[in-house]
Design a protein around this motif. Structure first.
Motif, PDB file in Angstrom:
ATOM      1  N   LEU A   1       0.835  -1.198   0.000  1.00 32.04           N
ATOM      2  CA  LEU A   1       0.000   0.000   0.000  1.00 32.04           C
ATOM      3  C   LEU A   1       0.872   1.251   0.000  1.00 32.04           C
ATOM      4  CD1 LEU A   1      -2.950   1.045   0.359  1.00 32.04           C
ATOM      5  CD2 LEU A   1      -2.521   1.028   2.814  1.00 32.04           C
ATOM      6  N   SER A   2       0.563   2.176  -0.910  1.00 30.69           N
ATOM      7  CA  SER A   2       1.380   3.379  -1.030  1.00 30.69           C
ATOM      8  C   SER A   2       0.998   4.442  -0.012  1.00 30.69           C
ATOM      9  CB  SER A   2       1.263   3.959  -2.445  1.00 30.69           C
ATOM     10  OG  SER A   2      -0.079   4.312  -2.740  1.00 30.69           O
ATOM     11  N   ARG A   3      -0.174   4.317   0.624  1.00 25.50           N
ATOM     12  CA  ARG A   3      -0.577   5.288   1.636  1.00 25.50           C
ATOM     13  C   ARG A   3       0.202   5.060   2.918  1.00 25.50           C
ATOM     14  NH1 ARG A   3      -4.229   8.719   1.172  1.00 25.50           N
ATOM     15  NH2 ARG A   3      -4.150   8.999   3.420  1.00 25.50           N
ATOM     16  N   SER A   4       0.628   6.141   3.552  1.00 31.65           N
ATOM     17  CA  SER A   4       1.366   6.033   4.807  1.00 31.65           C
ATOM     18  C   SER A   4       0.464   6.240   6.017  1.00 31.65           C
ATOM     19  CB  SER A   4       2.503   7.067   4.846  1.00 31.65           C
ATOM     20  OG  SER A   4       1.972   8.388   4.751  1.00 31.65           O
ATOM     21  N   ASP A   5      -0.750   6.739   5.791  1.00 30.07           N
ATOM     22  CA  ASP A   5      -1.649   6.984   6.916  1.00 30.07           C
ATOM     23  C   ASP A   5      -3.088   7.001   6.409  1.00 30.07           C
ATOM     24  OD1 ASP A   5      -2.532   7.476   9.446  1.00 30.07           O
ATOM     25  OD2 ASP A   5      -1.693   9.493   9.622  1.00 30.07           O
ATOM     26  N   PHE A   6      -4.022   7.043   7.356  1.00 27.51           N
ATOM     27  CA  PHE A   6      -5.434   7.188   7.008  1.00 27.51           C
ATOM     28  C   PHE A   6      -5.693   8.599   6.476  1.00 27.51           C
ATOM     29  CE2 PHE A   6      -5.374   3.753  10.084  1.00 27.51           C
ATOM     30  CZ  PHE A   6      -6.312   2.863   9.590  1.00 27.51           C
TER      31      PHE A   6
ATOM     32  N   LEU B   1     -17.770  -6.922  -7.649  1.00 27.42           N
ATOM     33  CA  LEU B   1     -16.604  -7.684  -8.086  1.00 27.42           C
ATOM     34  C   LEU B   1     -15.463  -6.750  -8.482  1.00 27.42           C
ATOM     35  CD1 LEU B   1     -18.046 -10.657 -10.174  1.00 27.42           C
ATOM     36  CD2 LEU B   1     -16.528 -10.818  -8.199  1.00 27.42           C
ATOM     37  N   LYS B   2     -15.795  -5.681  -9.190  1.00 23.02           N
ATOM     38  CA  LYS B   2     -14.768  -4.699  -9.580  1.00 23.02           C
ATOM     39  C   LYS B   2     -14.215  -3.997  -8.346  1.00 23.02           C
ATOM     40  CE  LYS B   2     -13.831  -0.975 -12.856  1.00 23.02           C
ATOM     41  NZ  LYS B   2     -13.027  -0.162 -11.930  1.00 23.02           N
ATOM     42  N   VAL B   3     -15.061  -3.753  -7.369  1.00 19.13           N
ATOM     43  CA  VAL B   3     -14.594  -3.139  -6.119  1.00 19.13           C
ATOM     44  C   VAL B   3     -13.521  -4.012  -5.480  1.00 19.13           C
ATOM     45  CG1 VAL B   3     -15.267  -2.655  -3.734  1.00 19.13           C
ATOM     46  CG2 VAL B   3     -16.667  -1.792  -5.611  1.00 19.13           C
ATOM     47  N   ILE B   4     -13.786  -5.311  -5.396  1.00 19.82           N
ATOM     48  CA  ILE B   4     -12.819  -6.227  -4.792  1.00 19.82           C
ATOM     49  C   ILE B   4     -11.531  -6.258  -5.610  1.00 19.82           C
ATOM     50  CG2 ILE B   4     -12.363  -8.656  -4.259  1.00 19.82           C
ATOM     51  CD1 ILE B   4     -15.347  -8.946  -3.611  1.00 19.82           C
ATOM     52  N   PHE B   5     -11.662  -6.353  -6.930  1.00 19.17           N
ATOM     53  CA  PHE B   5     -10.482  -6.398  -7.798  1.00 19.17           C
ATOM     54  C   PHE B   5      -9.650  -5.135  -7.655  1.00 19.17           C
ATOM     55  CE2 PHE B   5      -8.355  -5.498 -11.836  1.00 19.17           C
ATOM     56  CZ  PHE B   5      -7.629  -6.660 -12.022  1.00 19.17           C
ATOM     57  N   ASP B   6     -10.293  -3.974  -7.710  1.00 19.50           N
ATOM     58  CA  ASP B   6      -9.565  -2.706  -7.594  1.00 19.50           C
ATOM     59  C   ASP B   6      -8.907  -2.570  -6.226  1.00 19.50           C
ATOM     60  OD1 ASP B   6     -10.318  -2.070 -10.141  1.00 19.50           O
ATOM     61  OD2 ASP B   6     -11.937  -0.715  -9.557  1.00 19.50           O
ATOM     62  N   PHE B   7      -9.607  -2.984  -5.189  1.00 16.29           N
ATOM     63  CA  PHE B   7      -9.072  -2.877  -3.836  1.00 16.29           C
ATOM     64  C   PHE B   7      -7.795  -3.707  -3.695  1.00 16.29           C
ATOM     65  CE2 PHE B   7      -8.875  -4.264   0.632  1.00 16.29           C
ATOM     66  CZ  PHE B   7      -8.929  -3.044   1.280  1.00 16.29           C
ATOM     67  N   ILE B   8      -7.787  -4.893  -4.290  1.00 20.31           N
ATOM     68  CA  ILE B   8      -6.627  -5.777  -4.170  1.00 20.31           C
ATOM     69  C   ILE B   8      -5.461  -5.298  -5.026  1.00 20.31           C
ATOM     70  CG2 ILE B   8      -5.779  -8.108  -4.688  1.00 20.31           C
ATOM     71  CD1 ILE B   8      -8.580  -9.138  -3.927  1.00 20.31           C
ATOM     72  N   THR B   9      -5.735  -4.833  -6.222  1.00 19.61           N
ATOM     73  CA  THR B   9      -4.661  -4.541  -7.173  1.00 19.61           C
ATOM     74  C   THR B   9      -4.155  -3.105  -7.132  1.00 19.61           C
ATOM     75  OG1 THR B   9      -6.292  -4.061  -8.916  1.00 19.61           O
ATOM     76  CG2 THR B   9      -5.476  -6.326  -8.742  1.00 19.61           C
ATOM     77  N   ASP B  10      -4.944  -2.166  -6.650  1.00 17.61           N
ATOM     78  CA  ASP B  10      -4.540  -0.759  -6.641  1.00 17.61           C
ATOM     79  C   ASP B  10      -3.717  -0.464  -5.388  1.00 17.61           C
ATOM     80  OD1 ASP B  10      -4.277   1.998  -6.687  1.00 17.61           O
ATOM     81  OD2 ASP B  10      -6.329   2.358  -7.333  1.00 17.61           O
ATOM     82  N   PRO B  11      -2.453  -0.084  -5.538  1.00 14.53           N
ATOM     83  CA  PRO B  11      -1.615   0.188  -4.357  1.00 14.53           C
ATOM     84  C   PRO B  11      -2.072   1.395  -3.548  1.00 14.53           C
ATOM     85  CG  PRO B  11      -0.480   0.816  -6.379  1.00 14.53           C
ATOM     86  CD  PRO B  11      -1.721   0.077  -6.801  1.00 14.53           C
ATOM     87  N   LYS B  12      -2.955   2.212  -4.123  1.00 18.21           N
ATOM     88  CA  LYS B  12      -3.458   3.373  -3.379  1.00 18.21           C
ATOM     89  C   LYS B  12      -4.601   2.994  -2.453  1.00 18.21           C
ATOM     90  CE  LYS B  12      -4.392   5.913  -6.993  1.00 18.21           C
ATOM     91  NZ  LYS B  12      -3.914   4.999  -8.062  1.00 18.21           N
ATOM     92  N   LEU B  13      -5.141   1.773  -2.618  1.00 16.03           N
ATOM     93  CA  LEU B  13      -6.266   1.322  -1.807  1.00 16.03           C
ATOM     94  C   LEU B  13      -5.817   0.263  -0.809  1.00 16.03           C
ATOM     95  CD1 LEU B  13      -8.954   0.949  -4.634  1.00 16.03           C
ATOM     96  CD2 LEU B  13      -8.853   2.749  -2.897  1.00 16.03           C
ATOM     97  N   GLY B  14      -6.453   0.257   0.357  1.00 16.62           N
ATOM     98  CA  GLY B  14      -6.129  -0.714   1.390  1.00 16.62           C
ATOM     99  C   GLY B  14      -6.859  -0.375   2.675  1.00 16.62           C
ATOM    100  N   PRO B  15      -6.555  -1.058   3.766  1.00 21.33           N
ATOM    101  CA  PRO B  15      -7.226  -0.776   5.041  1.00 21.33           C
ATOM    102  C   PRO B  15      -7.088   0.666   5.508  1.00 21.33           C
ATOM    103  CG  PRO B  15      -6.049  -2.856   5.152  1.00 21.33           C
ATOM    104  CD  PRO B  15      -5.659  -2.216   3.853  1.00 21.33           C
ATOM    105  N   LYS B  16      -6.039   1.359   5.056  1.00 14.60           N
ATOM    106  CA  LYS B  16      -5.856   2.758   5.452  1.00 14.60           C
ATOM    107  C   LYS B  16      -6.684   3.717   4.608  1.00 14.60           C
ATOM    108  CE  LYS B  16      -1.175   2.266   7.324  1.00 14.60           C
ATOM    109  NZ  LYS B  16       0.244   2.661   7.175  1.00 14.60           N
ATOM    110  N   SER B  17      -7.364   3.201   3.601  1.00 17.11           N
ATOM    111  CA  SER B  17      -8.174   4.067   2.734  1.00 17.11           C
ATOM    112  C   SER B  17      -9.510   4.377   3.390  1.00 17.11           C
ATOM    113  CB  SER B  17      -8.382   3.389   1.375  1.00 17.11           C
ATOM    114  OG  SER B  17      -7.165   3.092   0.760  1.00 17.11           O
ATOM    115  N   ARG B  18      -9.466   4.917   4.570  1.00 16.27           N
ATOM    116  CA  ARG B  18     -10.663   5.298   5.319  1.00 16.27           C
ATOM    117  C   ARG B  18     -10.461   6.686   5.909  1.00 16.27           C
ATOM    118  NH1 ARG B  18     -14.283   1.038   6.842  1.00 16.27           N
ATOM    119  NH2 ARG B  18     -15.469   2.709   7.843  1.00 16.27           N
TER     120      ARG B  18
END
Length: 386
Positions: free
Chosen positions: A5-10, A294-311
């Motif tokens: 994940l490229s994000r360093s923080d929420f 399905l696209k949401v799941i795919f994008d979430f997994i493959t996009d380095p800008k998205l992850g648990p910190k994307s809140r």
């Protein structure tokens, strides 16, 4: 697949959640929205029908080979059990029988819970209400990922496990973030569920029980419908923290995809949320939305800008409660008084965190709802937030 994940923080913001303000504006502009509020008996009908179908199928598969049990558990039981778990959402807001019949709503919750094998209907209600009251609050929102989750599931592979582990995370996360005492109804839910599990397994065997149990474990994990866990509040577009999904899975999930609409008006049944969207197109048609889980799941997994910190996270409400010694939430009148002041001062975004704390401590009640959106500084870059 190993990219981190490229994000360093929420995403940190210093304004309150947007739904309270939008609700007030919409009711002033469209007073006919009130006619959509209430309860809908179709919720109970859908729940009962789904439970009967699930139990019938569980009985019918008891003599099948294990490989077919596993396939059916994922495809059919996973879909139906996920649908029943989302029914807790409607039942928890008393939308099946109305606020005047809480016992009927709780009984329906117990019934909906049976095929899931794990007691959760009462506990879900207890914590989900706080998600609405304290959306995005760093301390009080039980829906926010913990800092440990954000650290552990950063890579693409980690995010696959993150989605697969949603049943466990959604069960444990509230107990870690905002633990509450066990209630009498939770004990009743536990007793009913354990009794049902044992009796069902005794009469129909392990395969029937496994069909139901795996429907919960797999259906709420890496399953197409699980895209709703990610789609609702993870930041796909900078500046927006709640997203609706408009797609066919809404027919199975009590329109939980209409999530902006639901947070704006949690007392409108899911069946009526499409009508709310039609009544107020100027509030919803221009918001970013999803059309495929399905696209949401795919994008979430493959996009380095998205992850648990994307809140989006905020401290405006928990800070106010701390300053007024109401953080334990025991005194409802005191909590409501403090939060009323916070809501009245919503969007005081020109103030620093320290200034807002002082403002809340002195209980200023001036209303400044016309101020421009807040600005968040992350890694030296400014980004606007709702």
């Amino acid at each position: 697949m190993g990219h981190r994940l490229s994000r360093s923080d929420f995403h940190w913001v210093y304004s309150d959640e947007p739904h309270t303000t939008r609700r007030r504006e919409m009711l002033q502009k469209y007073p006919q929205i009130k006619q959509l509020m209430g309860h809908d008996s179709r919720i109970a009908a859908q729940v009962i029908a789904t439970v009967l179908i699930q139990l019938t199928l569980a009985i019918l598969v008891q003599d099948l080979p294990w490989k077919y049990i596993l396939i059916l558990a994922y495809i059919i039981s996973g879909t139906l059990n996920h649908s029943l778990s989302i029914s807790f959402h409607e039942i928890g807001h008393n939308l099946a029988f109305g606020n005047h019949r809480p016992t009927a709503n709780r009984i329906l919750g117990f019934i909906a819970n049976l095929p899931l094998c794990i007691p959760s209907s009462v506990t879900f209600k207890k914590y989900h209400i706080d998600h609405h009251k304290y959306q995005g609050d760093d301390i009080l929102d039980p829906d926010l990922p913990t800092y440990f989750e954000a650290w552990l599931f950063q890579s693409s592979i980690g995010k696959i496990f993150y989605i697969a582990a949603q049943p466990l995370l959604y069960s444990v996360r509230p107990l870690l973030r905002v633990p509450k005492p066990v209630t009498f109804l939770e004990v009743v839910n536990l007793i009913i569920q354990i009794t049902f599990d044992l009796v069902f397994m005794y009469f129909f065997g392990r395969k029937s029980f496994v069909y139901l149990f795996l429907g919960t474990a797999l259906g709420l994990g890496l399953h197409p419908i699980s895209g709703h866990f990610i789609s609702e509040h993870y930041t796909f577009v900078e500046g927006y923290e709640t997203y609706s999904y408009y797609g066919p899975f809404n027919y199975l999930t009590f329109n939980v995809g209409y999530h902006n609409e639901h947070h704006d008006f949690p007392n409108i049944p899911g069946y009526s949320l499409p009508e709310l969207k039609k009544l107020a197109p100027d509030y919803y048609d221009n918001l970013p939305c999803h059309t495929s889980w399905l696209k949401v799941i795919f994008d979430f997994i493959t996009d380095p800008k998205l992850g648990p910190k994307s809140r989006i996270r905020r401290t405006i409400r928990s800070d106010a409660l701390k300053l007024n010694n109401a953080i334990d939430l025991k005194s409802k009148s005191k909590v409501n008084e403090v939060l009323h002041d916070v809501i009245d001062n919503n969007n005081n975004t020109s103030l620093s965190k320290e200034e807002r704390k002082l403002m809340n401590a002195k209980k200023h009640s001036s209303k400044q709802n016309g101020i421009s959106p807040s600005v968040k500084l992350t890694n030296g870059k400014h980004s606007k937030h709702e």
